[in-house]
Design an enzyme around this catalytic site. Sequence first.
Site, mmCIF file in Angstrom:
data_model
loop_
_atom_site.group_PDB
_atom_site.id
_atom_site.type_symbol
_atom_site.label_atom_id
_atom_site.label_comp_id
_atom_site.label_asym_id
_atom_site.label_seq_id
_atom_site.Cartn_x
_atom_site.Cartn_y
_atom_site.Cartn_z
ATOM 1 N N ARG A 268 7.328 5.578 -15.302
ATOM 2 C CA ARG A 268 6.485 4.377 -15.112
ATOM 3 C C ARG A 268 6.104 3.779 -16.465
ATOM 4 O O ARG A 268 6.055 2.555 -16.627
ATOM 5 C CB ARG A 268 5.230 4.731 -14.297
ATOM 6 C CG ARG A 268 5.563 5.061 -12.842
ATOM 7 C CD ARG A 268 4.326 5.311 -12.015
ATOM 8 N NE ARG A 268 3.510 4.116 -11.851
ATOM 9 C CZ ARG A 268 2.274 4.125 -11.378
ATOM 10 N NH1 ARG A 268 1.710 5.255 -11.023
ATOM 11 N NH2 ARG A 268 1.588 3.005 -11.247
ATOM 12 N N ASN B 235 -4.894 -1.644 -11.623
ATOM 13 C CA ASN B 235 -3.594 -1.390 -12.247
ATOM 14 C C ASN B 235 -3.756 -0.613 -13.546
ATOM 15 O O ASN B 235 -4.690 -0.849 -14.313
ATOM 16 C CB ASN B 235 -2.863 -2.706 -12.525
ATOM 17 C CG ASN B 235 -2.576 -3.464 -11.243
ATOM 18 O OD1 ASN B 235 -2.630 -2.881 -10.162
ATOM 19 N ND2 ASN B 235 -2.291 -4.741 -11.343
ATOM 20 N N HIS C 281 -8.835 2.461 -12.643
ATOM 21 C CA HIS C 281 -7.949 3.605 -12.394
ATOM 22 C C HIS C 281 -7.254 4.095 -13.669
ATOM 23 O O HIS C 281 -6.241 4.789 -13.597
ATOM 24 C CB HIS C 281 -6.908 3.251 -11.318
ATOM 25 C CG HIS C 281 -7.499 3.112 -9.948
ATOM 26 N ND1 HIS C 281 -6.822 2.572 -8.879
ATOM 27 C CD2 HIS C 281 -8.734 3.447 -9.468
ATOM 28 C CE1 HIS C 281 -7.612 2.587 -7.807
ATOM 29 N NE2 HIS C 281 -8.773 3.108 -8.141
ATOM 30 N N THR D 73 -3.949 -6.855 -3.682
ATOM 31 C CA THR D 73 -4.277 -5.462 -3.344
ATOM 32 C C THR D 73 -4.367 -5.313 -1.825
ATOM 33 O O THR D 73 -4.860 -6.207 -1.142
ATOM 34 C CB THR D 73 -5.565 -4.978 -4.043
ATOM 35 O OG1 THR D 73 -5.913 -3.678 -3.565
ATOM 36 C CG2 THR D 73 -6.731 -5.917 -3.863
ATOM 37 N N ALA E 158 1.828 -13.970 -5.987
ATOM 38 C CA ALA E 158 0.743 -14.138 -6.962
ATOM 39 C C ALA E 158 1.127 -15.124 -8.070
ATOM 40 O O ALA E 158 0.281 -15.890 -8.540
ATOM 41 C CB ALA E 158 0.379 -12.785 -7.567
HETATM 42 P P1 OAD Z 1 -0.722 -1.602 -2.655
HETATM 43 O O1 OAD Z 1 0.721 -1.299 -2.823
HETATM 44 O O2 OAD Z 1 -1.486 -0.772 -1.700
HETATM 45 O O3 OAD Z 1 -0.903 -3.129 -2.229
HETATM 46 C C1 OAD Z 1 -0.257 -4.163 -2.910
HETATM 47 C C2 OAD Z 1 -0.563 -5.474 -2.213
HETATM 48 O O4 OAD Z 1 0.068 -6.501 -2.951
HETATM 49 C C3 OAD Z 1 -0.042 -5.569 -0.763
HETATM 50 O O5 OAD Z 1 -1.069 -6.074 0.071
HETATM 51 C C4 OAD Z 1 1.132 -6.540 -0.863
HETATM 52 O O6 OAD Z 1 1.258 -7.352 0.291
HETATM 53 C C5 OAD Z 1 0.715 -7.380 -2.062
HETATM 54 N N1 OAD Z 1 1.846 -7.983 -2.790
HETATM 55 C C6 OAD Z 1 3.104 -7.513 -2.966
HETATM 56 N N2 OAD Z 1 3.831 -8.353 -3.724
HETATM 57 C C7 OAD Z 1 3.012 -9.386 -4.047
HETATM 58 C C8 OAD Z 1 3.170 -10.585 -4.804
HETATM 59 N N3 OAD Z 1 4.319 -10.904 -5.396
HETATM 60 N N4 OAD Z 1 2.107 -11.422 -4.902
HETATM 61 C C9 OAD Z 1 0.918 -11.123 -4.308
HETATM 62 N N5 OAD Z 1 0.724 -10.021 -3.583
HETATM 63 C C10 OAD Z 1 1.738 -9.149 -3.454
HETATM 64 O O7 OAD Z 1 -1.370 -1.562 -4.126
HETATM 65 P P2 OAD Z 1 -2.919 -1.523 -4.537
HETATM 66 O O8 OAD Z 1 -3.753 -2.187 -3.521
HETATM 67 O O9 OAD Z 1 -3.006 -1.975 -5.929
HETATM 68 O O10 OAD Z 1 -4.253 4.143 -7.181
HETATM 69 O O11 OAD Z 1 -3.175 0.033 -4.481
HETATM 70 C C11 OAD Z 1 -4.454 0.514 -4.829
HETATM 71 C C12 OAD Z 1 -4.339 1.877 -5.467
HETATM 72 O O12 OAD Z 1 -3.542 2.729 -4.640
HETATM 73 C C13 OAD Z 1 -3.598 1.895 -6.785
HETATM 74 O O13 OAD Z 1 -4.407 1.557 -7.879
HETATM 75 C C14 OAD Z 1 -3.134 3.303 -6.885
HETATM 76 C C15 OAD Z 1 -2.654 3.512 -5.480
HETATM 77 O O14 OAD Z 1 -2.689 4.805 -5.022
HETATM 78 C C16 OAD Z 1 -4.051 5.340 -7.747
HETATM 79 O O15 OAD Z 1 -2.960 5.759 -8.091
HETATM 80 C C17 OAD Z 1 -5.319 6.122 -7.922
#
Ligand code: OAD
Length: 233
Positions: free
Chosen positions: A55, A91, A108, A176, A219
């Site tokens: 990563r 992120n 995080h 998110t 986004a």
């Molecule tokens: P997720 O993978 O859970 O969610 C990502 C979101 O971004 C989803 O709702 C997608 O629909 C959206 N998405 C994807 N592509 C996109 C784009 N081009 N434009 C806009 N939106 C888009 O990721 P997070 O919510 O960030 O934590 O996950 C939260 C935490 O879970 C992370 O920080 C990580 C993970 O486990 C740890 O590792 C502690």
Amino acid sequence: MNIFALTGAGVSAESGLGTFRDKDGLWTRFDPMKLATPEAFVHNPDEVHAFYNLRRQNLLSAEPNAAHWALARLETGLAERGGSLFLCTQNIDDLHERAGSRQVIHMHGELLKARCTACGGIMPWREDLGTEVLCPSCRRSGGMRPHVVWFGEMPLEMDAIYDALLGADLFVSIGTSGSVYPAAGFVSEARGHGIRTCEINLEPSDNARQFDEGRYGPAGEAVPAWVEQVLTS
Ligand code: OAD
């Protein structure tokens, strides 16, 4: 206007960094319990290091996208108007900073930092980590880990985050899924304090009904359009 923005993996998706829970997401392909917990690091540090090393390498070759640039513009634009942006990201990448955001809270942690579990030192880190790596401060090996928050650990800077959230006029959640607490609870916290809420995401998240407003699309398009509207209204 004081805006609290929470960003997630979706904001960096167009920079080529994977999300977690989408069809090809990291946690769809890999088991987070085997890669992102303190227990996994104790029992299988080589596997954990290999995952974060890959990563980190991907991050070093990625570039910020239009959403990151727009949020940096928003910070400057609000400051010029006597307001502020509090940018809180889940992120672990540094793409907000590379786009010019000056104040970013990484709840995080940060992939480009390492932490020594022996002496507690935290330092910038761009190379691969491994169990043989010596801590530059205490010279012990085996304890160097990515400075990221794993499942079961406390997110960082929570006092400053809640202070800023409750002092905001608008809470905006960007890219998110809203599935990981405490970040997933920010929208109800904001609503409970009468703060307006907006979601910007590729598609409505699981929490979509809790937001006053939803703006949907990639986004890289949706964030610049929203920033333009905020700064011209
Ligand atoms: P997720 O993978 O859970 O969610 C990502 C979101 O971004 C989803 O709702 C997608 O629909 C959206 N998405 C994807 N592509 C996109 C784009 N081009 N434009 C806009 N939106 C888009 O990721 P997070 O919510 O960030 O934590 O996950 C939260 C935490 O879970 C992370 O920080 C990580 C993970 O486990 C740890 O590792 C502690």
